[in-house]
Design a protein around this motif. Structure first.
Motif, short mmCIF file in Angstrom:
data_model
loop_
_atom_site.label_atom_id
_atom_site.label_comp_id
_atom_site.label_asym_id
_atom_site.label_seq_id
_atom_site.Cartn_x
_atom_site.Cartn_y
_atom_site.Cartn_z
N VAL A 114 11.27 -13.11 3.75
CA VAL A 114 10.80 -11.84 4.31
C VAL A 114 11.70 -11.47 5.49
N GLY A 115 12.53 -10.45 5.31
CA GLY A 115 13.48 -10.08 6.36
C GLY A 115 12.98 -9.04 7.32
N LEU A 116 11.99 -8.25 6.89
CA LEU A 116 11.40 -7.21 7.72
C LEU A 116 9.93 -7.10 7.36
N ALA A 117 9.09 -6.86 8.35
CA ALA A 117 7.66 -6.70 8.10
C ALA A 117 7.17 -5.42 8.75
N MET A 118 6.34 -4.68 8.02
CA MET A 118 5.77 -3.44 8.52
C MET A 118 4.25 -3.58 8.61
N VAL A 119 3.70 -3.21 9.76
CA VAL A 119 2.25 -3.19 9.94
C VAL A 119 1.80 -1.74 9.77
N VAL A 120 1.00 -1.48 8.75
CA VAL A 120 0.70 -0.10 8.37
C VAL A 120 -0.80 0.13 8.24
N SER A 121 -1.19 1.40 8.30
CA SER A 121 -2.58 1.77 8.07
C SER A 121 -3.00 1.36 6.67
N GLU A 122 -4.17 0.75 6.56
CA GLU A 122 -4.65 0.26 5.27
C GLU A 122 -4.70 1.38 4.23
N HIS A 123 -5.07 2.57 4.64
CA HIS A 123 -5.23 3.70 3.72
C HIS A 123 -3.91 4.07 3.06
N PHE A 124 -2.79 3.83 3.75
CA PHE A 124 -1.48 4.25 3.24
C PHE A 124 -0.65 3.07 2.71
N ALA A 125 -1.19 1.87 2.73
CA ALA A 125 -0.42 0.67 2.38
C ALA A 125 0.11 0.73 0.96
N GLU A 126 -0.72 1.13 0.01
CA GLU A 126 -0.29 1.16 -1.39
C GLU A 126 0.83 2.18 -1.59
N SER A 127 0.71 3.33 -0.95
CA SER A 127 1.73 4.37 -1.07
C SER A 127 3.05 3.92 -0.47
N ILE A 128 2.99 3.29 0.70
CA ILE A 128 4.21 2.81 1.36
C ILE A 128 4.88 1.73 0.52
N ALA A 129 4.10 0.80 0.01
CA ALA A 129 4.64 -0.26 -0.83
C ALA A 129 5.33 0.33 -2.06
N SER A 130 4.71 1.35 -2.66
CA SER A 130 5.29 1.99 -3.84
C SER A 130 6.61 2.67 -3.51
#
Length: 344
Positions: free
Chosen positions: A312-328
């Motif tokens: 894991v070279g970079l980690a993003m802490v994101v709002s749960e509501h948008f996590a699936e969209s960001i991952a996609s």
């Protein structure tokens, strides 16, 4: 007897040849913001963010600056005689740090110290730096090459890099908005990146007695040299595209570049008080290079996790509501990623 600089180990004619190889590598990184200054003592970069020349306008810009090196990975490059990939590492180690604030990279500077002037070697190093700048949308606007024969061995050199970026003040990512329920998305590394190489070299070359040309069956027959000199992944362009997608909402609350200290230490440094991090061990595939090294050196699990990025070279802490969209979106942009933890 009359002495000259050449007698002291510095040949100014060779130095001039070295310098003549660099301008084309710099020019390929330039944008209209770079102002020409032929023969000048500095680099010039326009901050006319609101002008007609630039599509992106900043109302309250904050400059973000980073500096870093490549570390003892350079010893492997010097051993192998391959010097282009460490230039990419140099840029990556700086611009990935700036990205953690949400910054757009503007320009990059390098400092190269060598024991002996070598035009071909210098060109290889700066070629990698140029490639890294192109990959990160940074302009290489200046640098310095110092020849110091009494400080470095004839085949030794060291690198330092300096990156300057910009972010709109209200878009600054500093971890302050991280809260309970946030999801941690881990983004794949390209391998070892540029950390832990003192341990890597001790395991591979001292303890195991391997040579750079030896192949590693556990890593699809790749050579030791190829595994150890894989350049650090530059995350700037794809991650900034994701950030730009949510221009009206701050849904990415924190970004951590996973370098020395490993995943947990680099994430915890951006957490505000009152929250805690839970990492789901085993939620991402650990690349074979790490399991090979661990077995080869009989390294404890906690030591591996603290020294290396382990995939894991970079980690993003994101709002749960948008996590699936960001991952996609990250997947569409070519970055393998996984939900690896949560904030409570």
């Amino acid at each position: 007897m009359a002495l000259s600089y050449k007698d002291a180990g510095v040949d100014l004619d060779v130095y001039e040849e070295s310098m003549s190889r660099l301008p084309r590598l710099m020019r390929r990184t330039h944008t209209p913001r770079v102002m020409p200054l032929e023969g000048g003592f500095a680099g010039l970069f326009r901050l006319d963010f609101a002008g007609k020349l630039f599509a992106r306008q900043y109302r309250d810009p904050v400059l973000v600056s980073c500096t870093d090196g490549v570390g003892t990975k350079l010893k492997v490059a010097q051993m192998v005689g391959r010097h282009d990939t460490v230039g990419v590492d140099l840029v990556a180690m700086c611009v990935n740090d700036a990205l953690c604030c949400g910054a757009e990279p503007l320009f990059f500077l390098d400092y190269i110290a060598m024991g002996k002037d070598d035009p071909e070697r210098l060109e290889q190093v700066v070629s990698g730096i140029s490639d890294g700048c192109v990959s990160s949308d940074s302009a290489l606007i200046g640098g310095e090459t110092a020849i110091m024969p009494d400080l470095y061995g004839p085949d030794d050199y060291d690198l330092a890099g300096f990156s300057v970026g910009v972010v709109e003040r209200h878009r600054l990512i500093d971890g302050a908005k991280i809260g309970p329920g946030d999801v941690v998305i881990g983004i794949a590394s390209s391998g070892l990146h540029s950390n832990g190489y003192s341990l890597v070299r001790k395991i591979v070359f001292e303890a195991a007695g391997l040579s750079p040309d030896d192949t590693v069956a556990e890593c699809d027959g790749a050579t030791v040299a190829d595994l150890l000199l894989t350049p650090t992944r530059i995350y700037t362009v794809p991650v900034r595209r994701v950030l730009g997608h949510y221009r009206k909402k701050q849904v990415v609350h924190g970004i951590a570049h996973i370098t020395g200290g490993g995943l947990r230490e680099n994430l915890e440094r951006i957490l505000p008080t009152g929250v805690s991090l839970a990492i789901d061990e085993g939620s991402w595939p650990v690349p074979p290079v790490f399991t090979w090294l661990q077995k080869l050196g009989d390294v404890a699990d906690d030591e591996m996790a603290r020294v290396f990025n382990c995939g894991v070279g970079l980690a993003m802490v994101v709002s749960e509501h948008f996590a699936e969209s960001i991952a996609s979106q990250l997947t569409e942009l070519g970055l393998d990623n996984w939900v690896i933890g949560r904030i409570s």
